[in-house]
Design an enzyme around this catalytic site. Structure first.
Site, short mmCIF file in Angstrom:
data_model
loop_
_atom_site.label_atom_id
_atom_site.label_comp_id
_atom_site.label_asym_id
_atom_site.label_seq_id
_atom_site.Cartn_x
_atom_site.Cartn_y
_atom_site.Cartn_z
N LYS A 84 0.83 -1.21 0.00
CA LYS A 84 0.00 0.00 0.00
C LYS A 84 0.87 1.27 0.00
O LYS A 84 2.10 1.19 0.16
CB LYS A 84 -0.93 -0.03 1.21
CG LYS A 84 -1.87 -1.24 1.22
CD LYS A 84 -2.72 -1.26 2.49
CE LYS A 84 -3.60 -2.48 2.55
NZ LYS A 84 -4.43 -2.53 3.78
N TYR A 124 -12.03 -3.15 -3.07
CA TYR A 124 -12.52 -3.20 -1.68
C TYR A 124 -14.06 -3.23 -1.60
O TYR A 124 -14.63 -2.85 -0.59
CB TYR A 124 -11.99 -1.99 -0.91
CG TYR A 124 -10.52 -2.07 -0.57
CD1 TYR A 124 -10.05 -3.02 0.34
CD2 TYR A 124 -9.60 -1.21 -1.16
CE1 TYR A 124 -8.70 -3.09 0.65
CE2 TYR A 124 -8.25 -1.28 -0.84
CZ TYR A 124 -7.80 -2.23 0.06
OH TYR A 124 -6.46 -2.30 0.37
N PHE A 132 -15.54 3.08 7.21
CA PHE A 132 -14.21 3.56 6.81
C PHE A 132 -13.95 3.39 5.31
O PHE A 132 -12.88 3.75 4.82
CB PHE A 132 -13.12 2.82 7.59
CG PHE A 132 -13.17 1.31 7.46
CD1 PHE A 132 -12.65 0.66 6.34
CD2 PHE A 132 -13.73 0.54 8.46
CE1 PHE A 132 -12.68 -0.70 6.22
CE2 PHE A 132 -13.78 -0.84 8.36
CZ PHE A 132 -13.26 -1.47 7.22
N ARG A 161 -0.78 -15.03 3.75
CA ARG A 161 -1.51 -14.36 4.84
C ARG A 161 -0.76 -14.48 6.16
O ARG A 161 -0.73 -13.54 6.96
CB ARG A 161 -2.90 -14.98 4.97
CG ARG A 161 -3.81 -14.77 3.79
CD ARG A 161 -4.40 -13.39 3.74
NE ARG A 161 -5.37 -13.16 4.80
CZ ARG A 161 -6.10 -12.06 4.94
NH1 ARG A 161 -5.94 -11.07 4.08
NH2 ARG A 161 -6.96 -11.92 5.92
N THR A 167 -4.63 -8.31 10.49
CA THR A 167 -5.03 -6.99 9.98
C THR A 167 -4.63 -5.86 10.94
O THR A 167 -4.13 -4.82 10.52
CB THR A 167 -6.55 -6.95 9.75
OG1 THR A 167 -6.90 -7.98 8.80
CG2 THR A 167 -6.98 -5.60 9.21
N ASN A 188 -1.42 -0.34 7.56
CA ASN A 188 -0.87 -1.69 7.81
C ASN A 188 -0.09 -2.25 6.63
O ASN A 188 0.07 -3.45 6.48
CB ASN A 188 -1.97 -2.66 8.26
CG ASN A 188 -3.05 -2.86 7.21
OD1 ASN A 188 -2.95 -2.37 6.08
ND2 ASN A 188 -4.08 -3.60 7.59
N HIS A 191 -1.50 -5.78 1.53
CA HIS A 191 -2.72 -6.58 1.34
C HIS A 191 -2.34 -7.93 0.75
O HIS A 191 -1.42 -8.03 -0.08
CB HIS A 191 -3.69 -5.87 0.38
CG HIS A 191 -4.78 -6.76 -0.13
ND1 HIS A 191 -5.97 -6.95 0.55
CD2 HIS A 191 -4.85 -7.53 -1.25
CE1 HIS A 191 -6.73 -7.79 -0.12
NE2 HIS A 191 -6.08 -8.16 -1.22
N GLU A 202 -8.97 -10.76 -7.67
CA GLU A 202 -8.03 -9.65 -7.53
C GLU A 202 -6.95 -9.67 -8.61
O GLU A 202 -6.60 -8.62 -9.16
CB GLU A 202 -7.41 -9.69 -6.14
CG GLU A 202 -8.43 -9.34 -5.05
CD GLU A 202 -7.95 -9.66 -3.65
OE1 GLU A 202 -8.72 -9.38 -2.70
OE2 GLU A 202 -6.83 -10.18 -3.48
#
Length: 227
Positions: A84, A124, A132, A161, A167, A188, A191, A202
């Site tokens: 990100k 998303y 949010f 993951r 998260t 964070n 992704h 994705e």
């Protein structure tokens, strides 16, 4: 047509196989064997339309067809990983890539881009009802590029993951990427696809199939072999 005409012959032969109880045991067994073989031959000769082998186990493919995310639970499985804007700003892109490479996973696609509003919203979309969501879309499209990647290898979705971490970075294992590099849910860093279906969606959203490289790293046998 040939296959349909052969089925009654097979059924009749099969019925004869189980109607030998009055015959001596040895004769009954031999008759049953000959009947079964004859039935198999009859079906096989029915114009070549259908071949039947009573002793062959059916071929069953358990995991489903191969998609843009590879094939689930095989060495071709793929996951979408995205660094990100906060990760890009902090210049830890190389550190993240290094972790996946050192683990033995294969990088098959990578690009740096500033996502459009449409792309970020679609990525998303499952969070669209959350309060949010607007701020998240605004952040992802803030002008600092994200690093979109596709990684391939055994169990990459689940292991990816685990490598990324929880998260909430404060709940992430210290050895994970989030556990090492961040402390805020809103920043964070990274992704990772959470399931095969989401990986398929994705990867298809961020990449054209032509952008995915198909190659074999020279060290692959030393990483993936089962002996």
């Amino acid at each position: 047509m040939f296959a349909r005409s052969a089925i009654p012959a097979f059924r009749a032969a099969a019925a004869r196989t189980f109607s030998t109880s009055a015959a001596p045991k040895g004769v009954a067994a031999a008759s049953a064997s000959r009947a079964t073989l004859a039935a198999g031959a009859a079906v096989a000769l029915a114009g070549g339309a259908l071949t039947y082998n009573a002793f062959a186990a059916p071929s069953v493919h358990l995991e489903g067809p191969k998609t843009i995310a590879g094939e689930y639970k095989t060495s071709s499985e793929r996951s979408f990983i995205m660094i990100k804007p906060d990760g890009t700003s902090r210049q830890i892109v190389g550190d993240v890539i290094k972790r996946f490479e050192q683990r033995g996973y294969k990088l098959v696609a990578i690009k740096s881009l500033v996502p459009s509003q449409e792309l970020a919203k679609e990525h998303y979309i499952d969070l669209a009802s959350r309060p949010f969501y607007p701020a998240l879309v605004k952040y992802i499209t803030c002008g600092t590029p994200v690093i979109a990647m596709v990684w391939e290898g055994k169990d990459i979705i689940r292991q990816g993951r685990r490598m990324v971490g929880a998260t909430n970075p404060l709940e992430a294992d210290p050895g994970s990427i989030r556990g090492q590099y961040c402390i805020s849910v809103g920043r964070n860093i990274i992704h990772a696809s959470d399931a095969f279906d989401s990986a398929t969606k994705e990867i298809g959203l961020w990449f054209d199939p032509k952008e995915l490289a198909d190659y074999e790293p020279i060290a692959a046998p030393m990483i993936t072999a089962e002996n």
